[in-house]
Enzyme design. Structure first.
Site, PDB file in Angstrom:
ATOM      1  CD  GLN A   1      -2.492  -1.351   2.592  1.00 50.31           C
ATOM      2  OE1 GLN A   1      -2.425  -0.475   3.425  1.00 50.31           O
ATOM      3  NE2 GLN A   1      -3.117  -2.478   2.778  1.00 50.31           N
TER       4      GLN A   1
ATOM      5  CG  ASP B   1      -2.635   4.367  11.518  1.00 52.99           C
ATOM      6  OD1 ASP B   1      -3.186   5.420  11.145  1.00 52.99           O
ATOM      7  OD2 ASP B   1      -1.543   3.969  11.062  1.00 52.99           O
TER       8      ASP B   1
ATOM      9  CG  ASP C   1      -4.577  -4.796   8.129  1.00 50.53           C
ATOM     10  OD1 ASP C   1      -4.106  -3.688   8.444  1.00 50.53           O
ATOM     11  OD2 ASP C   1      -5.046  -5.037   6.986  1.00 50.53           O
TER      12      ASP C   1
ATOM     13  CE1 TYR D   1      -0.481   4.064   5.158  1.00 48.92           C
ATOM     14  CE2 TYR D   1       0.391   1.834   5.173  1.00 48.92           C
ATOM     15  CZ  TYR D   1      -0.554   2.743   4.749  1.00 48.92           C
ATOM     16  OH  TYR D   1      -1.549   2.352   3.900  1.00 48.92           O
TER      17      TYR D   1
ATOM     18  CB  CYS E   1      -4.457   9.531   7.489  1.00 47.83           C
ATOM     19  SG  CYS E   1      -5.264   8.071   6.827  1.00 47.83           S
TER      20      CYS E   1
ATOM     21  CB  ALA F   1     -11.018  -2.832  12.395  1.00 47.26           C
TER      22      ALA F   1
HETATM   23  N1  SAH Z   1      -0.708   1.401  11.209  1.00 45.26           N
HETATM   24  C1  SAH Z   1      -0.139   0.963   9.963  1.00 45.26           C
HETATM   25  C2  SAH Z   1      -0.794   1.593   8.764  1.00 45.26           C
HETATM   26  C3  SAH Z   1      -2.282   1.332   8.658  1.00 45.26           C
HETATM   27  S1  SAH Z   1      -2.891   1.588   7.076  1.00 45.26           S
HETATM   28  C4  SAH Z   1       1.356   1.242   9.967  1.00 45.26           C
HETATM   29  O1  SAH Z   1       1.806   2.031  10.805  1.00 45.26           O
HETATM   30  O2  SAH Z   1       2.068   0.673   9.145  1.00 45.26           O
HETATM   31  C5  SAH Z   1      -4.511   1.009   7.196  1.00 45.26           C
HETATM   32  C6  SAH Z   1      -4.652  -0.483   7.256  1.00 45.26           C
HETATM   33  O3  SAH Z   1      -6.022  -0.749   7.489  1.00 45.26           O
HETATM   34  C7  SAH Z   1      -4.294  -1.276   6.003  1.00 45.26           C
HETATM   35  O4  SAH Z   1      -3.351  -2.236   6.308  1.00 45.26           O
HETATM   36  C8  SAH Z   1      -5.610  -1.929   5.542  1.00 45.26           C
HETATM   37  O5  SAH Z   1      -5.421  -3.257   5.076  1.00 45.26           O
HETATM   38  C9  SAH Z   1      -6.388  -1.948   6.832  1.00 45.26           C
HETATM   39  N2  SAH Z   1      -7.839  -1.915   6.706  1.00 45.26           N
HETATM   40  C10 SAH Z   1      -8.603  -1.194   5.868  1.00 45.26           C
HETATM   41  N3  SAH Z   1      -9.901  -1.366   6.151  1.00 45.26           N
HETATM   42  C11 SAH Z   1      -9.966  -2.211   7.206  1.00 45.26           C
HETATM   43  C12 SAH Z   1     -11.013  -2.754   7.979  1.00 45.26           C
HETATM   44  N4  SAH Z   1     -12.288  -2.432   7.736  1.00 45.26           N
HETATM   45  N5  SAH Z   1     -10.708  -3.580   8.993  1.00 45.26           N
HETATM   46  C13 SAH Z   1      -9.416  -3.900   9.269  1.00 45.26           C
HETATM   47  N6  SAH Z   1      -8.383  -3.407   8.567  1.00 45.26           N
HETATM   48  C14 SAH Z   1      -8.648  -2.575   7.552  1.00 45.26           C
END
Ligand code: SAH
Length: 392
Positions: free
Chosen positions: A198, A296, A248, A203, A336, A276
């Site tokens: 991604q 996050d 995730d 990140y 974000c 989530a």
């Molecule tokens: N905290 C991470 C970045 C998170 S990015 C870091 O520091 O590297 C957001 C993440 O949310 C992604 O990995 C994506 O796969 C996940 N995501 C998106 N929608 C989601 C959902 N409904 N439930 C769980 N995970 C989800």
């Protein structure tokens, strides 16, 4: 004759305040039929030339200023110097990380261009017609940086659709990237899969939050929700957390989290693959408690129109997290979404705490690290905000 974009009366005000965006509604006329990505002069309705911009006929965001100086030409040397100056400003980070955003688009005076460095590789995203026009010059400039062996393009961002540009990915300069690139930040190692991951693979923007996790993790049980490849999980485990759960919806992201744990010789901990919103409810129903919860989520509001719906989603998530927080626990919660201001986000989280019947105090605020700068003249560059909250 150089093509000229003439603004409607009064619309020169934002340009005079050094704001780089001109929307279609502010344009009175465009003389000279510039192509997509071409450089145009920007003139006030009086004819006074205010600067030069890249032109994007297919986009509502019709032009982005390269320069606010009527006498400056936008040529190879100009674009090269902007890219190199931006990269040079990141040199202070080299002491503790080999991964940084080298170019942050308008915030670095290189509209539409994002460049992230991961060790000897630079990953570029060209998100506008103007950025696309300068692909080769940008690639050469990045490839000329000391220690860079590969420049790889990941221009598969949604923003390109708004400019009528097709997605584009692949090698631009140097050797094919290694199958796995490993970066080191503050002594911890992370695998970055930028060819399919991604964003551009990691990140970078959460670097300040990673430091806070390192400070607060000791002796705590941790729930890392929206963990992606588990950067926060690894840091927590490496800094004395007693148990770490990563959550995730992406299986490959959790595979990456296991890899990152292995790279650092820490326990991978529990992994929950799922949505989530549903999984946090399940944990709540099972009366689970955690001493440190990190929330996050991805950008929940992509546009202004989605802010109301996103606000409800942030409330839902934070309400569930507040209920899962053990006494004395810490919640690190982020947004974000550029459209959700820090003020609105704090209000939403306050409402969630109230509904959860938890007293939470702000003990820290987080935002973008120094390689994601926010010019005072361009507050739109600010998108990331976080609260560090402590419970009774
Ligand atoms: N905290 C991470 C970045 C998170 S990015 C870091 O520091 O590297 C957001 C993440 O949310 C992604 O990995 C994506 O796969 C996940 N995501 C998106 N929608 C989601 C959902 N409904 N439930 C769980 N995970 C989800």
């Amino acid at each position: 004759m150089e093509p000229t974009l003439v603004l409607r009366p009064g619309r020169e005000k934002s340009v005079r305040r050094l704001h780089p965006w001109i929307f279609s509604g502010g344009v009175a006329s465009v003389d000279g039929q510039p192509a997509a990505g071409a450089t145009v002069r920007v003139a006030a309705s009086t004819g006074e030339v205010l600067g030069r911009a890249s032109y994007a006929p297919a986009s509502q965001l019709r032009a982005r200023l390269w320069t606010f100086d009527a006498d400056t030409e936008v040529d190879d040397a100009f674009v090269t110097s902007r890219v190199l100056a931006a990269a040079a400003r990141r040199s202070n980070l080299a002491g503790f990380t080999d991964a940084a955003r080298l170019v942050f688009s308008e915030a670095d005076g290189v509209p539409g261009v994002i460049a992230d460095r991961y060790g000897d590789t630079v990953v570029v995203q060209l998100g506008s017609a103007g950025a696309d026009r300068w692909r080769e010059v940008v690639a050469d400039a990045l490839f000329s940086l000391p220690g860079v062996r590969c420049v790889y393009e990941r221009s598969d961002v949604d923003a390109r659709q708004r400019e009528d540009l097709p997605p584009r990915t692949g090698l631009l300069r140097g050797d094919e990237p290694a199958a796995e690139t490993i970066i080191t930040e503050r002594g911890l190692r992370y695998s970055v899969g930028f060819t399919e991951g991604q964003k551009t693979g990691f990140y970078l923007d959460q670097r300040n939050a990673r430091s806070v996790v390192a400070e607060v993790a000791r002796d705590r049980t941790v729930l890392n929700a929206f963990s992606y490849t588990g950067a926060f999980s690894v840091i927590a485990a490496a800094n004395g957390a007693t148990a770490v759960t990563s959550l995730d919806s992406s299986g490959p992201a959790l595979t990456g989290a296991r890899r990152n744990a292995d790279l650092n010789g820490v326990e991978a901990g529990e992994m929950i693959e799922g949505d989530a919103f549903a999984e946090l409810r399940t944990l709540r129903d099972r009366a689970k408690q955690y001493d440190l919860i990190i929330l996050d989520p991805p950008k929940l509001a992509q546009t202004e129109a989605q802010v109301a719906r996103a606000t409800r989603a942030y409330k839902d998530l934070n309400l569930l997290a507040a209920k899962l927080l053990a006494p004395g626990g810490i919640l690190m919660t982020f947004s974000c979404s550029g459209g959700v201001s820090a003020e609105l986000f704090q209000k939403v989280v306050a409402g969630a705490a109230l509904d959860a019947k938890r007293n939470l105090r702000i003990v820290g605020r987080l935002d973008q690290p120094s390689d994601h700068p926010v010019p005072l003249s361009f507050p739109e560059a600010a998108y990331l905000k976080g609260l560090v909250l402590e419970a009774d």
